[in-house]
Structure formats: C-alpha cells, structure tokens
Design an enzyme around this catalytic site. Structure first.
Site, PDB file in Angstrom:
ATOM      1  N   SER A 261      28.857  -3.079  18.769  1.00  0.00           N
ATOM      2  CA  SER A 261      28.551  -2.939  17.396  1.00  0.00           C
ATOM      3  C   SER A 261      29.211  -3.827  16.416  1.00  0.00           C
ATOM      4  O   SER A 261      30.291  -4.469  16.709  1.00  0.00           O
ATOM      5  CB  SER A 261      28.987  -1.307  16.712  1.00  0.00           C
ATOM      6  OG  SER A 261      28.291  -0.518  17.566  1.00  0.00           O
TER       7      SER A 261
ATOM      8  N   ARG B  58     -12.397 -10.391 -17.074  1.00  0.00           N
ATOM      9  CA  ARG B  58     -11.486  -9.255 -17.203  1.00  0.00           C
ATOM     10  C   ARG B  58     -10.496  -8.679 -16.191  1.00  0.00           C
ATOM     11  O   ARG B  58      -9.797  -7.866 -16.297  1.00  0.00           O
ATOM     12  CB  ARG B  58     -12.535  -8.212 -17.144  1.00  0.00           C
ATOM     13  CG  ARG B  58     -13.246  -7.992 -18.522  1.00  0.00           C
ATOM     14  CD  ARG B  58     -14.402  -6.725 -18.469  1.00  0.00           C
ATOM     15  NE  ARG B  58     -15.579  -7.182 -17.493  1.00  0.00           N
ATOM     16  CZ  ARG B  58     -16.109  -6.125 -17.041  1.00  0.00           C
ATOM     17  NH1 ARG B  58     -16.175  -4.981 -16.979  1.00  0.00           N
ATOM     18  NH2 ARG B  58     -17.341  -6.587 -16.491  1.00  0.00           N
TER      19      ARG B  58
ATOM     20  N   ASN C  58      20.848 -16.486  12.008  1.00  0.00           N
ATOM     21  CA  ASN C  58      20.015 -17.745  12.460  1.00  0.00           C
ATOM     22  C   ASN C  58      19.759 -18.913  11.647  1.00  0.00           C
ATOM     23  O   ASN C  58      19.120 -19.898  12.030  1.00  0.00           O
ATOM     24  CB  ASN C  58      18.599 -17.058  12.765  1.00  0.00           C
ATOM     25  CG  ASN C  58      18.179 -16.408  11.401  1.00  0.00           C
ATOM     26  OD1 ASN C  58      18.980 -15.889  10.719  1.00  0.00           O
ATOM     27  ND2 ASN C  58      16.718 -16.598  11.248  1.00  0.00           N
TER      28      ASN C  58
END
Ligand code: UD1
Ligand code: MG
Length: 454
Positions: free
Chosen positions: A390, A18, A371
């Site tokens: 930034s 089920r 990376n």
C-alpha cells in the site's frame, strides 16, 4: 435495396443562431459524436457511392469532422446562406458524372432511420421526386405538404402559407430524393420570390409537378425527423438517443437495474450478460465483454473490459485501458493507457497511468505510478504475481520483476529484480514512554492556559 447508386448530400452550412454558440450547429454532440456524424451514419444505411457535405459557417471545422467520419466525403462550400436550394446546388459540381439517386439530408436532423431511407429509395422507383414527411403533433413553422391523394403537389413554407394551408398537419422533414439529373435541373428553376427571400429546396416539388413529373411523400415517425435548433432541442435529441440505446442494450441481453441512469456513447459495445449498475457513464470507444460487471458510479472512456472483470464502484477508466479477464478494479481507482493482465487486482484509491501490470499481481491501496516529470511521460512495468505494498510511489520509468514485492510506503525509483523485496522508506524509530509523556505535557499546558483566562 435498390440497385441504382445513391449519393448523399447533407446540408450543414447554416449558422444555427438559436444554439447561441461559437461552434457550428452540426458539431454539437449527441452521445459523444457530432450531430453531423449521426446524420452521416443515418445516410450510410444506403451505402452511398458518394457523400457531399455542404458547409458554410465554421466550414474548416465541419470539413475536418466530416472527414474523420468518412475520409472520402467531399465537402463543398456555400459562402452565403441563401436557402436550402442554393445550398443543395453547391453539390452539383461534386456530383459531376453521377447518374443515380441523390438523397438530401439536413445536418441538424440526425436520426432518420435506415428503414425510412430505404422506403424513400424504394418509392423513387415509381416517382421522379420523393419527399419524407411526417404527421406533426404541433406543425409550428414546418413546411406544409399540399397533397392530392398520393400525389404531392407542392410544399408551402409556413411564412408563405395561407390560413387554410397552415391548418395542414402533414409536414416536410427536409429529406428529399430525386435522380441527379432531375434534381439539379429542377433546382436551377428555383427562385427566391417568397416571404423569406430565400431559395427554397422544397420548391422543386411544385416545379416537378408543373413539368408533369410524378411526386409523392413517404411518411415517418415524428421522432425520426427531430430537428435540432436550440440547446433545448439538443438535450431532447440526447434524451431520445439514450432512451433508444438503453432499450437496445436491454434487448441485447445486458442487465441494468436502473437503465434511466446509465449514459451511453454512440459507439458503446456491451456483450450479453454484462451487468451495468446504476449511474455509469460511457464515453466514446468503450467495449465491455460478456459477463463483466461495471459497478455503480463508474466512468469509462476509450477502454476495453474483458469477460468476468469487475470495475468499480466509483472507478475511472481512461483511454488506452485494457483489462484482461477477471481483473478487479475497485473504488476510487483511475487507470489510463495501461494493460492490466488476467486476474490482477487494483482495488483501492490508486492511479495507474502509462503502465502494464502482469497476471495475478496485486496493487495495494493508495499506489501511484508517478508517470509524469512535468515534461515527459514514462512507463511503469510490473511483472506477474507482483505484490505492491500500500502507498507505494512507483517513479517511472521503472520495472518491477515477476514475483517481486514493494514494502508499504515505499518510493521506488530504481528497478526491482524478479523475486526481490524493495524497501524504500525511512526506518522506524520507537521511543518507549515518550508518547504518553508528550501528551500529558500538552494537556497540562492547555489547563494552565484556560486558568489564566479566568
Ligand atoms: C426547412 C424546410 C421546411 C421543413 C424544415 C424541417 C426549406 C426552405 N424549408 O426549414 O420545409 O419543414 O426544414 O426541419 O428548406 N442550410 C444550408 N444553407 C442555407 C440554408 C440552410 O446549408 O442556405 C441547411 C441548414 O444548415 C440546415 C438545413 O439546411 O441543416 C435546413 O435549414 P433550416 O434553415 O433549418 O430550414 P428550416 O427553416 O428549418
Ligand atoms: Mg431547421
């Protein structure tokens, strides 16, 4: 607890039709762990001397999962699913020479509490067989307990029950405890002469009574015996787990403004006075120390957050993330396999992966540790008190020394020594008056075009 040794037998061979799934039923997860682990954890409360899992459907996967939880667990095979007694009998050889109590659990009944199991074992001191039963709100198709006072005379399966027996609301949970010797002797006498043509484990009760053995039932709350047979049951089991864990967390001293929106894993650990804001999701293996704050809509897995750190809103901490004390991780920041040292800040729109960031360093908005070269992963090492401007791309492997800086918009491909400034971007060219002239020309062009159309 009893000094008699206990062995745990968990029946987990069924297909779980089920569930409508290719995955064996007991490997479906509740709070990030397979149902089987929950059942094993429930049984672990009895400090079992041996654990035997009976596997059938998806046996290899079930074996692997069982041994992740407990490398010493024995997994035996039930090739054909001929019933619960037939399944339990598969454990006999694995328990050769074992002389204590055997407790049988079902792999799809993951939430039996430790107090209940201890009550069963305690009752075993005075009875040859002890069955765990419950008062069912809706007895449905459960096996019915036919009692005479405190004596359990037999268990009758729904399919085989008379109208009068079906009216009984005290039901069989499936958990059963007996001495190893008695249990396997009784099981050997079970036949499959019943409506389902199966070997029913509950038949050992009637057989034990026929031999004059004492049998009783211990009762527990229906929620504990919740069995999972469908995705609907699975969702209900998840909801039940979450509700209990939220209460436990609140009781431990964790603040949650909207506990119903916080999702825990089976192993989430949170210290007192931590604050978990709404809509936070904890995947497996997360620890959050006292006084940390996880802000709204953050997603954490496989990470450690130290005291005083603030994470989010909308942060994602992936496996291998280690945040030291007083670290700040802000919105839309993803961190993976990285150690962020005390007082460092990664506040906006940033990806940090396979990296370490030193104390009190500041990572500017939009920084990315590049990376992955498509084949290998490389590390980025950032020292103490570094200022990353930034939109810096740190192309790993690369090391930025203590107190160094990178200029905004830099693509840093080689190491930056301590104290240096790296500028790695095109030089700015400024053309006086050019901007306005250019804009005027465009506007002119547009005007002429619209005139031409009229
Ligand atoms: C069983 C009990 C019933 C009880 C109910 C509680 C029997 C005959 N009936 O019914 O009295 O009220 O549980 O939920 O025991 N399994 C095997 N091999 C098999 C058959 C089953 O390993 O050949 C395992 C299943 O994977 C499952 C457990 O045993 O974990 C229970 O089997 P299930 O078919 O769900 O039994 P129920 O019909 O629910
Ligand atoms: Mg069942």
């Amino acid at each position: 607890m009893s000094s008699v040794p206990t062995a745990l037998v968990i029946l987990a061979a069924g297909q779980g039709t089920r569930m409508k799934s290719d995955l064996p039923k007991v490997l479906h997860e509740i709070a990030g762990a397979p149902m089987l682990h929950h059942a094993m954890q429930a049984g672990a409360a009895l400090a079992p001397e041996r654990t035997v899992i009976v596997a059938g459907h998806g046996a290899d996967a079930v074996r692997a999962a069982a041994q992740i939880y407990d490398p010493d667990a024995q997994v035996v095979l039930q090739e054909e699913q001929l019933g619960t007694a037939h399944a339990a009998r598969r454990a006999e050889a694995a328990l050769d020479g074992f002389d204590g109590n055997v407790i049988v659990l079902f792999g799809d009944t993951p939430f039996i509490g430790p107090e209940t199991l201890e009550k069963i074992v305690a009752a075993r001191a005075n009875h040859a067989v002890v069955v765990l039963g419950f008062e069912a709100a809706d007895p449905a198709r459960y096996g019915r307990l036919v009692m005479d006072g405190d004596t359990l005379e037999r268990i009758v399966e729904f399919k085989d029950a008379t109208e009068a027996e079906r009216a009984i609301t005290r039901c069989n949970s499936g958990v059963l405890c007996a001495g190893a010797h008695d249990l396997f002797n009784l099981i050997a006498g079970v036949t499959n002469e019943n409506a389902a043509g199966e070997y029913y484990l509950p038949d050992v009760v009637g057989l034990a009574r026929a031999r004059g053995l004492s049998v009783t039932a211990v009762l527990c709350d229906e929620a504990e015996t919740l069995g999972v047979n469908s995705r609907i049951d699975l969702a209900a089991a998840e909801a039940g787990f979450q509700a209990r864990r939220r209460l436990e967390m609140l009781e431990l001293g964790v603040t949650m403004q909207a506990p119903d929106t916080v999702q825990f894993s089976f192993d989430t650990w949170i210290g007192r006075d931590a604050v978990i804001e709404p809509n936070v999701v904890f995947g497996p293996e997360v620890t959050v120390e006292t006084g940390a704050r996880i802000r709204a809509f953050s997603h954490l897995e496989g990470c450690h957050v130290s005291r005083g750190a603030i994470v989010g809103p909308y942060a994602r901490l992936r496996p291998g993330t280690e945040l030291a004390e007083d670290v700040r991780i802000g919105n839309f920041v993803e961190i993976k396999n990285a150690e962020i040292a005390e007082g460092a800040k990664v506040n906006h729109l940033t990806y940090i992966g396979d990296a370490s960031i030193g104390e009190k360093s500041n990572i500017g908005a939009g920084t990315v540790t590049c990376n992955y070269d498509g084949v290998f992963k490389h590390r980025t090492v950032i020292g103490n008190r570094v200022f990353i401007g930034s939109d810096t791309m740190l192309v790993a492997p690369v090391t930025i020394g203590d107190e160094a800086m990178t200029a905004t918009g830099s693509v840093v491909t080689t190491d930056v020594p301590a104290g240096a400034l790296a500028v790695a971007r095109a030089k700015q060219v400024t053309k006086p008056g050019f901007g306005k002239r250019f804009m005027d020309r465009l506007k002119d062009l547009k005007q002429k075009k619209t005139e031409g159309q009229n």
